[in-house]
Design an enzyme around this catalytic site. Structure first.
Site, PDB file in Angstrom:
ATOM      1  N   SER A   1       7.837  -3.435   6.322  1.00 40.10           N
ATOM      2  CA  SER A   1       7.601  -3.622   5.010  1.00 40.10           C
ATOM      3  C   SER A   1       8.717  -4.149   3.916  1.00 40.10           C
ATOM      4  O   SER A   1       9.366  -4.682   4.660  1.00 40.10           O
ATOM      5  CB  SER A   1       6.969  -2.273   4.654  1.00 40.10           C
ATOM      6  OG  SER A   1       7.808  -1.193   4.748  1.00 40.10           O
ATOM      7  N   SER A   2       8.603  -3.455   2.869  1.00 38.77           N
ATOM      8  CA  SER A   2       9.866  -4.043   2.083  1.00 38.77           C
ATOM      9  C   SER A   2      11.341  -3.574   2.518  1.00 38.77           C
ATOM     10  O   SER A   2      12.195  -4.455   2.101  1.00 38.77           O
ATOM     11  CB  SER A   2       9.524  -3.745   0.570  1.00 38.77           C
ATOM     12  OG  SER A   2       9.569  -2.314   0.680  1.00 38.77           O
TER      13      SER A   2
END
Length: 188
Positions: free
Chosen positions: A14-15
């Site tokens: 993810s981020s």
């Protein structure tokens, strides 16, 4: 022109992964340390959870690709562990589903080749004091200090792993290390 085949290290998540190349983050640190030894590839998707990762796994890592990664570093869980929204509008994934998703991701990636290895990163600790110390202003993404710690821990895990072939940067050949460029004197 393409040089000798180098190992491929894929950062998938993810981020925390997507932003790992910003401002000297842990992904940038790995890419710098492995320069001329391995290709570090970023596959980070901000806001994603393990359910979404499972849906695109075969697209991100096609089994018929002529080059399979030597190492995949996986991080999902921060978004999965968000509080559930009453109308299902959050990236929350129930713990039992998250565990199964991560198991399936690991099995799939390990099945890409006999030499593909996986490192799973766990979610950061949920401690108000540690969150303030280890995250940027947004309270979610790693600070420079936390990023350095993570890069060091990844390198430690790689160096201690009993993988064959070894993926520790000190054991890998440097691309074109035997090519010397003679220094030409300046003439007027």
């Amino acid at each position: 022109m393409v040089g000798p085949k180098r190992p491929v290290i894929v950062l998938f998540g993810s981020s925390i992964v997507q932003y790992s190349f910003r401002n000297g983050g842990w992904g940038a640190t790995l890419a710098d340390l492995y320069s001329r030894q391995a290709d570090v590839v970023l596959r980070g998707y901000g806001g994603w959870n393990s359910r979404q990762a499972l849906q695109v796994l075969t697209t991100v890592f096609p089994k018929d690709s002529p080059v399979q990664p030597s190492l995949v570093i996986v991080y999902f869980g921060g978004n999965d562990s968000c509080k559930p929204h009453p109308y299902g509008l959050s990236p929350h994934v129930p713990l039992s589903e998250y565990k199964e998703n991560m198991r399936q991701i690991g099995l799939y990636i390990r099945g890409l080749s006999e030499t593909t290895r996986v490192i799973f990163l766990s979610c950061p600790p949920v401690s108000e004091k540690m969150l303030v110390e280890s995250t940027r202003e947004d309270g979610i993404h790693f600070s420079a200090v936390a990023s350095d710690i993570l890069a060091a821990e990844i390198l430690k895990a790689i160096s201690e792993a009993k993988w064959e072939p070894s993926l520790y940067l000190g054991n890998l050949q440097t691309e074109f290390q035997d090519v010397m460029y003679p220094i030409q004197p300046l003439t007027q």
